[in-house]
Design a protein around this motif. Structure first.
Motif, PDB file in Angstrom:
ATOM      1  N   LEU A 285     -29.891  10.765  14.764  1.00 55.52           N
ATOM      2  CA  LEU A 285     -28.798   9.827  14.518  1.00 55.52           C
ATOM      3  C   LEU A 285     -28.504   8.986  15.763  1.00 55.52           C
ATOM      4  N   ILE A 286     -28.482   9.647  16.926  1.00 54.58           N
ATOM      5  CA  ILE A 286     -28.247   8.924  18.175  1.00 54.58           C
ATOM      6  C   ILE A 286     -29.361   7.909  18.414  1.00 54.58           C
ATOM      7  N   ASN A 287     -30.590   8.338  18.190  1.00 57.13           N
ATOM      8  CA  ASN A 287     -31.718   7.415  18.362  1.00 57.13           C
ATOM      9  C   ASN A 287     -31.601   6.225  17.410  1.00 57.13           C
ATOM     10  N   ARG A 288     -31.225   6.511  16.155  1.00 52.85           N
ATOM     11  CA  ARG A 288     -31.093   5.437  15.170  1.00 52.85           C
ATOM     12  C   ARG A 288     -29.980   4.472  15.584  1.00 52.85           C
ATOM     13  N   TYR A 289     -28.846   5.021  15.991  1.00 51.18           N
ATOM     14  CA  TYR A 289     -27.717   4.186  16.427  1.00 51.18           C
ATOM     15  C   TYR A 289     -28.124   3.280  17.588  1.00 51.18           C
ATOM     16  N   GLU A 290     -28.815   3.842  18.572  1.00 48.82           N
ATOM     17  CA  GLU A 290     -29.168   3.071  19.764  1.00 48.82           C
ATOM     18  C   GLU A 290     -30.173   1.967  19.472  1.00 48.82           C
ATOM     19  N   THR A 291     -30.960   2.115  18.413  1.00 54.01           N
ATOM     20  CA  THR A 291     -32.015   1.131  18.121  1.00 54.01           C
ATOM     21  C   THR A 291     -31.676   0.225  16.938  1.00 54.01           C
ATOM     22  N   LEU A 292     -30.468   0.344  16.401  1.00 54.98           N
ATOM     23  CA  LEU A 292     -30.070  -0.543  15.304  1.00 54.98           C
ATOM     24  C   LEU A 292     -29.987  -1.986  15.799  1.00 54.98           C
ATOM     25  N   PRO A 293     -30.250  -2.955  14.933  1.00 53.45           N
ATOM     26  CA  PRO A 293     -30.006  -4.361  15.298  1.00 53.45           C
ATOM     27  C   PRO A 293     -28.539  -4.575  15.654  1.00 53.45           C
ATOM     28  N   ALA A 294     -28.247  -5.656  16.346  1.00 55.72           N
ATOM     29  CA  ALA A 294     -26.934  -5.852  16.960  1.00 55.72           C
ATOM     30  C   ALA A 294     -25.780  -5.771  15.970  1.00 55.72           C
ATOM     31  N   ILE A 295     -25.885  -6.450  14.829  1.00 59.81           N
ATOM     32  CA  ILE A 295     -24.759  -6.456  13.893  1.00 59.81           C
ATOM     33  C   ILE A 295     -24.550  -5.068  13.306  1.00 59.81           C
ATOM     34  N   ALA A 296     -25.624  -4.413  12.913  1.00 58.57           N
ATOM     35  CA  ALA A 296     -25.514  -3.061  12.337  1.00 58.57           C
ATOM     36  C   ALA A 296     -24.940  -2.084  13.361  1.00 58.57           C
ATOM     37  N   ARG A 297     -25.384  -2.192  14.606  1.00 55.67           N
ATOM     38  CA  ARG A 297     -24.862  -1.292  15.647  1.00 55.67           C
ATOM     39  C   ARG A 297     -23.367  -1.517  15.850  1.00 55.67           C
ATOM     40  N   ASN A 298     -22.935  -2.759  15.756  1.00 53.39           N
ATOM     41  CA  ASN A 298     -21.514  -3.036  15.932  1.00 53.39           C
ATOM     42  C   ASN A 298     -20.677  -2.620  14.729  1.00 53.39           C
ATOM     43  N   VAL A 299     -21.263  -2.570  13.556  1.00 53.12           N
ATOM     44  CA  VAL A 299     -20.577  -1.962  12.410  1.00 53.12           C
ATOM     45  C   VAL A 299     -20.267  -0.498  12.737  1.00 53.12           C
ATOM     46  N   ILE A 300     -21.218   0.174  13.358  1.00 53.91           N
ATOM     47  CA  ILE A 300     -20.992   1.569  13.778  1.00 53.91           C
ATOM     48  C   ILE A 300     -19.903   1.624  14.846  1.00 53.91           C
ATOM     49  N   HIS A 301     -19.861   0.634  15.747  1.00 52.85           N
ATOM     50  CA  HIS A 301     -18.810   0.611  16.768  1.00 52.85           C
ATOM     51  C   HIS A 301     -17.427   0.482  16.131  1.00 52.85           C
ATOM     52  N   VAL A 302     -17.305  -0.336  15.083  1.00 56.83           N
ATOM     53  CA  VAL A 302     -16.022  -0.445  14.382  1.00 56.83           C
ATOM     54  C   VAL A 302     -15.615   0.925  13.840  1.00 56.83           C
ATOM     55  N   MET A 303     -16.570   1.622  13.217  1.00 58.22           N
ATOM     56  CA  MET A 303     -16.274   2.947  12.656  1.00 58.22           C
ATOM     57  C   MET A 303     -15.907   3.940  13.752  1.00 58.22           C
ATOM     58  N   MET A 304     -16.602   3.893  14.867  1.00 65.51           N
ATOM     59  CA  MET A 304     -16.267   4.770  15.993  1.00 65.51           C
ATOM     60  C   MET A 304     -14.841   4.514  16.474  1.00 65.51           C
ATOM     61  N   ASP A 305     -14.483   3.237  16.599  1.00 68.09           N
ATOM     62  CA  ASP A 305     -13.160   2.879  17.122  1.00 68.09           C
ATOM     63  C   ASP A 305     -12.049   3.321  16.186  1.00 68.09           C
ATOM     64  N   VAL A 306     -12.215   3.064  14.892  1.00 65.34           N
ATOM     65  CA  VAL A 306     -11.134   3.396  13.964  1.00 65.34           C
ATOM     66  C   VAL A 306     -10.956   4.908  13.868  1.00 65.34           C
ATOM     67  N   HIS A 307     -12.045   5.659  14.027  1.00 68.06           N
ATOM     68  CA  HIS A 307     -11.947   7.126  13.983  1.00 68.06           C
ATOM     69  C   HIS A 307     -11.379   7.700  15.276  1.00 68.06           C
ATOM     70  N   ARG A 308     -11.818   7.189  16.422  1.00 67.66           N
ATOM     71  CA  ARG A 308     -11.323   7.769  17.676  1.00 67.66           C
ATOM     72  C   ARG A 308      -9.846   7.458  17.893  1.00 67.66           C
ATOM     73  N   PHE A 309      -9.332   6.445  17.221  1.00 66.11           N
ATOM     74  CA  PHE A 309      -7.910   6.128  17.307  1.00 66.11           C
ATOM     75  C   PHE A 309      -7.086   6.876  16.267  1.00 66.11           C
ATOM     76  N   GLY A 310      -7.732   7.745  15.498  1.00 65.72           N
ATOM     77  CA  GLY A 310      -6.994   8.666  14.638  1.00 65.72           C
ATOM     78  C   GLY A 310      -6.789   8.233  13.211  1.00 65.72           C
ATOM     79  N   TYR A 311      -7.390   7.132  12.779  1.00 64.56           N
ATOM     80  CA  TYR A 311      -7.187   6.690  11.398  1.00 64.56           C
ATOM     81  C   TYR A 311      -7.990   7.578  10.458  1.00 64.56           C
ATOM     82  N   LYS A 312      -7.306   8.203   9.486  1.00 65.26           N
ATOM     83  CA  LYS A 312      -7.970   9.139   8.580  1.00 65.26           C
ATOM     84  C   LYS A 312      -8.098   8.590   7.163  1.00 65.26           C
TER      85      LYS A 312
END
Length: 696
Positions: A285-312
């Motif tokens: 999963l980490i390898n896949r995340y690191e090698t995703l194209p820019a837009i797809a990788r940033n979709v993951i960044h949005v998900m990371m941000d909303v989760h780390r800020f506690g939104y359930k």
């Protein structure tokens, strides 16, 4: 009875008449348990004692994947038959302790929670442990309509029968829902269930990440409310830590079994101790995340941000689409096609070695809207990967536009606030207020008041008061008092009427040093109205003697009130002493490091080590240290690091105040005023003047 059983068991063993799944019936002890259940269950009540057939399934009929055990990676080979979803199990050190607890649960009710990071094998270990508990046990995984609602309903209605395994994977969803009072009720009900022998035996088994375990079990400091006393009492002493890496002995066991399962063979060939993560596809999963194209990788960044800020709450396509646009560089957008979002989601969802990809689609039913989830391992990793990243403006705007979970919105607004991004915090707080959380208006109004935007603050407080939030009247009265308009304050008092609220406002406005008789008459009226909240508005140091006299007339137990006052005074004094000592110790340390290069290096190393562990206070101490030796640039960098990570408060001040103080020390008082009033832009520069408006 035992003699007959022994003869029957011997005959069955000789004939090998029982299938492998029923091998536990060769045990006399298993038959004795079944016989005891039958004897203790009246004929007309047998159905009730097995849970009316509604809660749970027999252990041997449950699919472990449905219990959220991670499926394993697949190994691409033409010669390999389709393997089971789970690889062969390698027994680890914590399994022995867990098995002992499960065995003990067959005699009396027990609780056990496995604590460890994502994909460390917690849930699989729980599954392996309960498989041998016996056919007469059932396992129930509360899920619908939500996890905590399902469990709370069953506990309130006493639907949980003896010989039930309560499967509470991700136990924080049950013990720390929104509002937290529901989690406390669940914890209290579980404690009652566990200690009532007539309702057992039952086994409560679950899993938890370390950070959630701390939330549920660590006692808060003296200045913070204790939200989880029942959960702490339930869980204390009932956890088993699951290491992230295999020991030497466990690696040896892995190699022994590798020839019988090619997935274990692949894990052994990696030469990596993080075996369970590899098998769960986490490393891939980490390898896949690191090698995703820019837009797809940033979709993951949005998900990371909303989760780390506690939104359930659920994450919709609309939220993701709007939020991600500020994450992606404009050069990337230049080459994007109209189908960019659909393509990015498809890339992010692609499976990793047979397990789900970084982004997962979720649908509750055929006609429901699709929502998205982030793979557990990336959720956990994102808290490190993104910890110093502040999401762009598009994230906060999309949150205010599309998200509707009130508790989650409050969490997001708070995260913006402690990062000094005050206008984005206000934006999300106002959305929470629109969704029914009027307290959120007070957060915005207080800041606007403190920033000097008094007219805005008045409108916000007035709107909250008109919507039924009593505390807003107090704030309105205080504004008028602070600005010397006692006439306006009196009009607010009249609007509140002859009520406990009016008394509280009157107490709020009264100076006991100037008119103690009037203050005591107000207190007498407060007691008549049973408005004990009024006491919270008093300066006890100025009222205490008179207040005690009044309490002796109005409280049944003077001793109890004396004790309460004593405890309050002691707690307040202890808190002030602790804050003073910590402040003095920090100041003394800063002074000490000025005198010696060796002392300076020692202090910096100490604070850096603490900062690596997530202590944002240590970052401010580093800023103080570097400022003390004349390096303002490094001081600023550490303050910004504390802000970007989210700094709450240290000794009554926060990182935003520290940044403003640095501006003053650097001869820029106007910048300090701007920072205190308006906070920061996303890039860390002082924010421009901004305001808020509400729909009347």
């Amino acid at each position: 009875m035992k003699s007959i059983l022994r003869v029957l068991i011997n005959i069955a063993q000789a004939r090998k008449s029982l299938p492998e799944s029923d091998q536990d019936l060769y045990s006399i002890e298993a038959w004795e348990v079944l016989w005891t259940i039958a004897k203790e269950s009246p004929v007309d009540n047998v159905k009730h004692r097995v849970g009316n057939g509604t809660l749970g399934l027999s252990v041997d009929s449950v699919n472990p994947i449905e219990l959220e055990v991670h499926p394993s990676i697949e190994i691409n080979t033409a010669t390999l038959n389709v393997p089971p979803a789970l690889p062969l199990y390698v027994i680890r050190q914590h399994d022995h302790r867990l098995q002992a607890i499960v065995t003990e649960a067959t005699k009396h009710s027990s609780v056990c929670v496995l604590v460890g990071g994502s994909s460390t094998g917690k849930t699989r270990a729980c599954w392996e442990a309960i498989r041998s508990i016996g056919k007469h046990w059932r396992v129930w995984h509360p899920l619908a309509p939500s996890r905590h609602e399902a469990l709370l309903k069953a506990l309130r209605n006493r639907q949980i029968s003896p010989h039930t395994i309560l499967w509470l994977n991700e136990i924080q969803f049950y013990l720390n829902p929104s509002p937290p009072e529901l989690g406390e009720e669940i914890a209290a009900e579980l404690r009652e269930l566990i200690r009532d022998p007539d309702r057992g035996p039952v086994l409560v088994i679950g899993s938890c990440w370390p950070e959630y375990w701390d939330i549920l079990t660590v006692r808060p400091g003296p200045a913070k409310p204790d939200l989880h006393p029942q959960a702490r009492a339930l869980l204390a002493g009932h956890h088993i830590l699951v290491p992230e890496e295999f020991s030497e002995e466990e690696l040896w066991q892995l190699n022994r079994k590798a020839s019988d399962d090619q997935r274990l063979e692949a894990a052994a060939a990696k030469g990596n101790r993080r075996v369970t993560q590899f098998l769960a596809g986490a490393l891939e999963l980490i390898n896949r995340y690191e090698t995703l194209p820019a837009i797809a990788r940033n979709v993951i960044h949005v998900m990371m941000d909303v989760h780390r800020f506690g939104y359930k709450g659920s994450i919709s396509e609309e939220f993701l689409r709007d939020a991600v646009q500020g994450y992606v560089h404009e050069d990337t957008w230049a080459g994007a096609k109209n189908s960019w979002f659909k393509k990015a989601v498809k890339q992010s969802r692609r499976p990793c070695l047979g397990v789900s990809g970084p982004l997962r689609l979720r649908k509750e039913g055929p006609n429901s809207k699709a929502t998205y989830e982030l793979a557990d391992y990336l959720d956990e990793a994102g808290r490190i990967i993104r910890r110093e990243e502040v999401p762009p403006a598009s994230f906060w705007a999309s949150s205010a536009k599309h998200l509707r979970d009130v508790s989650g919105l409050l969490d997001l607004a708070y995260e913006a606030q402690i990062r000094g991004r005050l206008k984005y915090a206000a934006l999300v707080y106002l959305k929470a207020a629109d969704c029914g959380e009027l307290e959120a208006l007070l957060s915005v109004a207080e800041h606007r008041r403190d920033a000097g935007a008094i007219d805005e603050a008045r409108k916000l407080f007035r709107h909250a008061a008109d919507q039924g939030l009593d505390d807003a009247w107090l704030y309105l009265a205080q504004i008028e008092k602070d600005h010397g308009d006692l006439g306006a304050a009196a009009r607010i008092l009249n609007e509140a009427g002859d009520s406990a609220l009016a008394v509280r406002i009157a107490i709020y406005l009264t100076d006991p040093g100037q008119n103690k008789g009037h203050a005591l008459r107000l207190l007498e009226r407060a007691f008549e109205l049973s408005s004990k909240e009024s006491l919270a508005d008093l300066d006890l140091s100025r009222y205490e003697e008179e207040l005690r006299d009044l309490l002796r007339q109005n409280w049944e137990s003077v001793e109890e009130m004396d004790k309460s006052f004593g405890n309050l005074r002691a707690a307040t004094e202890n808190m002030r002493t602790a804050e003073k000592e910590r402040t003095e110790a920090g100041d003394q340390l800063i002074e000490a490091i000025k005198t010696s290069e060796k002392s300076f290096k020692w202090a910096v190393d100490l604070f850096l080590d603490q900062a690596q562990s997530g202590n944002t206070d240590a970052l401010l101490m580093l800023a103080k240290a570097w400022h003390a030796v004349g390096d303002s640039e490094k001081a600023r960098n550490y303050i910004m690091s504390a802000l970007n990570r989210g700094h709450t408060e240290m000794d009554g001040s926060n990182a935003l105040s520290a940044l403003a103080d640095l501006e003053i020390n650097e001869g820029r008082p106007h910048m300090a005023i701007q920072i205190r009033r308006y906070g920061l832009e996303i890039d860390g520069s002082p924010a421009s003047e901004w305001g808020v408006s509400i729909d009347e």
